[in-house]
Design a protein around this motif. Structure first.
Motif, mmCIF file in Angstrom:
data_model
loop_
_atom_site.group_PDB
_atom_site.id
_atom_site.type_symbol
_atom_site.label_atom_id
_atom_site.label_comp_id
_atom_site.label_asym_id
_atom_site.label_seq_id
_atom_site.Cartn_x
_atom_site.Cartn_y
_atom_site.Cartn_z
ATOM 1 N N ASP A 16 32.922 26.354 45.286
ATOM 2 C CA ASP A 16 32.691 24.910 45.187
ATOM 3 C C ASP A 16 31.287 24.558 45.670
ATOM 4 N N ARG A 20 28.094 22.863 43.585
ATOM 5 C CA ARG A 20 27.393 21.653 44.020
ATOM 6 C C ARG A 20 25.894 21.910 44.202
ATOM 7 N N HIS A 72 23.389 15.293 50.508
ATOM 8 C CA HIS A 72 24.227 14.871 51.629
ATOM 9 C C HIS A 72 25.084 16.062 52.066
ATOM 10 N N HIS A 74 27.815 16.287 53.763
ATOM 11 C CA HIS A 74 29.255 16.080 53.558
ATOM 12 C C HIS A 74 29.615 16.307 52.090
ATOM 13 N N TRP A 75 28.782 15.829 51.190
ATOM 14 C CA TRP A 75 29.047 16.034 49.771
ATOM 15 C C TRP A 75 28.968 17.523 49.421
ATOM 16 N N THR A 78 32.297 19.014 50.761
ATOM 17 C CA THR A 78 33.585 18.541 50.242
ATOM 18 C C THR A 78 33.560 18.059 48.799
ATOM 19 N N GLY A 79 32.402 17.619 48.334
ATOM 20 C CA GLY A 79 32.323 17.004 47.015
ATOM 21 C C GLY A 79 32.689 15.529 47.043
ATOM 22 N N ASP A 80 32.959 14.997 48.235
ATOM 23 C CA ASP A 80 33.330 13.584 48.389
ATOM 24 C C ASP A 80 32.134 12.758 48.847
ATOM 25 N N GLY A 81 32.102 11.513 48.418
ATOM 26 C CA GLY A 81 31.061 10.593 48.869
ATOM 27 C C GLY A 81 29.802 10.689 48.039
ATOM 28 N N ASP A 82 28.709 10.246 48.645
ATOM 29 C CA ASP A 82 27.414 10.215 47.973
ATOM 30 C C ASP A 82 26.822 11.616 47.874
ATOM 31 N N ARG A 83 26.231 11.908 46.752
ATOM 32 C CA ARG A 83 25.601 13.214 46.528
ATOM 33 C C ARG A 83 24.315 13.353 47.341
#
Length: 91
Positions: A16, A20, A72, A74-75, A78-83
């Motif tokens: 993953d 990304r 980002h 976190h992105w 996880t792939g969540d939120g803002d890139r």
């Protein structure tokens, strides 16, 4: 996390992350921009290709990637939120 990651979970996370990293490279450098990103990261293109294929990425390389691209963290994880991080407040 409540439990340790099994081998399959760790492999899924690596795949993953690799997807990304590739997505950000395409966004910023284009489909054929791998050599440009590799040069900016000061790594061989083949190494970047390996990272985008799921090989473990060293921490220093991830940190340079985040600094260079504004990805980002976190992105990436996880792939969540803002890139991308909001760079408006950055100096």
């Amino acid at each position: 996390m409540d439990k340790p990651l099994g081998n399959s979970d760790a492999q899924t996370l690596k795949q993953d992350l690799a997807q990304r990293i590739r997505a950000i490279r395409i966004d910023l450098y284009g489909q054929n921009g791998g050599p440009l990103l590799a040069q900016a990261l000061e790594i061989p293109f083949r190494t970047l290709h390996n990272y985008e294929s799921g090989c473990t990425i060293p921490a220093l390389t991830i940190l340079r990637f985040i600094e260079l691209t504004g990805a980002h963290p976190h992105w990436l994880l996880t792939g969540d939120g803002d890139r991308f991080l909001d760079r408006a407040g950055a100096s």
